[in-house]
Write an enzyme that holds these catalytic residues in place. Sequence first.
Site, PDB file in Angstrom:
ATOM      1  N   GLU A 111     -11.966  35.303 -52.579  1.00 15.60           N
ATOM      2  CA  GLU A 111     -12.519  34.613 -51.640  1.00 15.60           C
ATOM      3  C   GLU A 111     -12.281  35.041 -50.209  1.00 15.60           C
ATOM      4  O   GLU A 111     -12.715  34.617 -48.997  1.00 15.60           O
ATOM      5  CB  GLU A 111     -12.581  33.204 -51.491  1.00 15.60           C
ATOM      6  CG  GLU A 111     -13.010  32.480 -52.837  1.00 15.60           C
ATOM      7  CD  GLU A 111     -13.049  30.998 -52.874  1.00 15.60           C
ATOM      8  OE1 GLU A 111     -12.848  30.459 -51.741  1.00 15.60           O
ATOM      9  OE2 GLU A 111     -13.570  30.388 -53.791  1.00 15.60           O
ATOM     10  N   HIS A 159      -2.686  55.154 -30.711  1.00 17.29           N
ATOM     11  CA  HIS A 159      -1.770  54.012 -30.800  1.00 17.29           C
ATOM     12  C   HIS A 159      -0.682  54.303 -29.784  1.00 17.29           C
ATOM     13  O   HIS A 159      -0.340  55.476 -29.485  1.00 17.29           O
ATOM     14  CB  HIS A 159      -1.244  54.326 -32.344  1.00 17.29           C
ATOM     15  CG  HIS A 159      -0.227  52.956 -32.622  1.00 17.29           C
ATOM     16  ND1 HIS A 159      -0.293  51.865 -31.869  1.00 17.29           N
ATOM     17  CD2 HIS A 159       0.478  52.944 -33.656  1.00 17.29           C
ATOM     18  CE1 HIS A 159       0.666  51.150 -32.715  1.00 17.29           C
ATOM     19  NE2 HIS A 159       0.996  51.826 -33.584  1.00 17.29           N
ATOM     20  N   TYR A 216      -6.328  65.323 -39.556  1.00 16.33           N
ATOM     21  CA  TYR A 216      -7.664  64.997 -39.834  1.00 16.33           C
ATOM     22  C   TYR A 216      -7.514  63.909 -40.885  1.00 16.33           C
ATOM     23  O   TYR A 216      -8.244  64.234 -42.087  1.00 16.33           O
ATOM     24  CB  TYR A 216      -8.154  66.582 -40.549  1.00 16.33           C
ATOM     25  CG  TYR A 216      -9.573  66.387 -40.751  1.00 16.33           C
ATOM     26  CD1 TYR A 216     -10.518  66.260 -39.570  1.00 16.33           C
ATOM     27  CD2 TYR A 216     -10.288  66.540 -41.893  1.00 16.33           C
ATOM     28  CE1 TYR A 216     -11.964  66.234 -39.830  1.00 16.33           C
ATOM     29  CE2 TYR A 216     -11.495  66.533 -42.049  1.00 16.33           C
ATOM     30  CZ  TYR A 216     -12.376  66.395 -41.012  1.00 16.33           C
ATOM     31  OH  TYR A 216     -13.528  66.532 -41.315  1.00 16.33           O
ATOM     32  N   ARG A 249      -2.700  73.355 -40.010  1.00 17.84           N
ATOM     33  CA  ARG A 249      -1.824  74.293 -40.207  1.00 17.84           C
ATOM     34  C   ARG A 249      -2.479  75.289 -41.198  1.00 17.84           C
ATOM     35  O   ARG A 249      -3.377  75.164 -41.898  1.00 17.84           O
ATOM     36  CB  ARG A 249      -0.703  73.502 -41.048  1.00 17.84           C
ATOM     37  CG  ARG A 249      -0.130  72.623 -40.094  1.00 17.84           C
ATOM     38  CD  ARG A 249       1.523  72.327 -40.694  1.00 17.84           C
ATOM     39  NE  ARG A 249       2.239  71.398 -39.745  1.00 17.84           N
ATOM     40  CZ  ARG A 249       2.687  71.526 -38.487  1.00 17.84           C
ATOM     41  NH1 ARG A 249       2.545  73.084 -37.920  1.00 17.84           N
ATOM     42  NH2 ARG A 249       3.305  70.753 -37.665  1.00 17.84           N
ATOM     43  N   ASP A 299      -0.116  45.589 -31.913  1.00 17.64           N
ATOM     44  CA  ASP A 299      -0.536  46.152 -33.279  1.00 17.64           C
ATOM     45  C   ASP A 299       0.573  46.065 -34.373  1.00 17.64           C
ATOM     46  O   ASP A 299       0.416  45.893 -35.496  1.00 17.64           O
ATOM     47  CB  ASP A 299      -0.904  47.593 -32.926  1.00 17.64           C
ATOM     48  CG  ASP A 299      -1.528  48.268 -34.192  1.00 17.64           C
ATOM     49  OD1 ASP A 299      -2.737  47.791 -34.363  1.00 17.64           O
ATOM     50  OD2 ASP A 299      -0.950  48.965 -34.770  1.00 17.64           O
ATOM     51  N   SER A 320      -7.309  70.385 -45.696  1.00 15.34           N
ATOM     52  CA  SER A 320      -8.445  69.649 -44.848  1.00 15.34           C
ATOM     53  C   SER A 320      -9.358  70.857 -44.344  1.00 15.34           C
ATOM     54  O   SER A 320     -10.243  70.322 -43.602  1.00 15.34           O
ATOM     55  CB  SER A 320      -7.868  68.952 -43.850  1.00 15.34           C
ATOM     56  OG  SER A 320      -7.225  67.785 -44.349  1.00 15.34           O
ATOM     57  N   SER A 349     -17.691  23.932 -46.811  1.00 16.05           N
ATOM     58  CA  SER A 349     -18.049  22.370 -46.884  1.00 16.05           C
ATOM     59  C   SER A 349     -17.072  21.463 -46.553  1.00 16.05           C
ATOM     60  O   SER A 349     -15.861  22.118 -46.234  1.00 16.05           O
ATOM     61  CB  SER A 349     -17.955  22.429 -48.745  1.00 16.05           C
ATOM     62  OG  SER A 349     -16.687  22.388 -49.016  1.00 16.05           O
TER      63      SER A 349
END
Length: 324
Positions: free
Chosen positions: A229, A106, A24, A47, A189, A52, A250
Amino acid sequence: MDFIRDADIDPSPLSGKRVAILGYGNQGHAQALNLKDSGIDVVVGLRGGSGSTFEAESAGLATALIEHAVASADVVMMLAPDEIHAALYREIEPQLRQRAALGFSHGLSVRFGFVKPRADLDVFMIAPKGPGTALRSLYTEGKGTIAVWAIAQDSTGKARDIAVAYGQAIGCGRAGLIASTFAEEAEADLFNEQAVVWGAVPEILIAGFETLVAGGVSPELAYLECVGELKLIADLIQARGIAGMREAISNTAELGALLGGRRIVDDGVRQRMAEVLGEVRAGKFAEQLSNEEASGYRRLDDARTAARETFIEETYRRLSNDED
């Protein structure tokens, strides 16, 4: 490239099925909530005594002990940290239903053998290309995050349908789902994390800051120039692409970028990037990740402590307080 959106996706493969979310954290929290809001029966496996539990239940999510959540589910998503997947999978394998679907966000665990799924399981990946905070906020705005999908095992013949339906349910079908493989996603990744956005870019920012300060520039101005920036260029690239970003700045900035960029990112940098990719593919990083978890994350803890004590972080805190 296989690129599909909501209109191409049949949601019915998830109809009447229960999805168990294990983990979580950033992704688990967002995916669970998005699934719930899409009308999917979702349970968060935790658990006993997990902090959580209250958070998940306060968000309107059903929770259960991990073993009970897995046993009750048709689809189980492994969204805990990658480095604990091996132990977690060994723990839950006896509770996984026959011919259930096992999902990942993943490819690392399957690509590098942390998890070797049981042969009867469908094994798929939906990997949103952004953090869980963005996945959730975009979903609530009626938008989505592009995701990569892949199949490692198709025991039932329905793995693809389940994968893309899942991608739709968490909102990624709104932006698009791109077909890949566990290996390709994991390698790309991990390479990016080390050699580009999360590894190289912060180091370039730090090096630029330190160079200006060493040259007599005030740290506040050096920070604003080299770090402040960054969001500007990221927003421009997001909106216009790299070529469009260069056209939007620019002439002074564009010429400076043309003359300076490839002096810094030269052939030597590209060669070292290739070395990083080779090490990733050889499994060197996966081994280091396992060792780091086994050590109790000593290297990461030391690096976090050292980073907080640097001059650039002191300057950031000073500027942030001034702005407050």
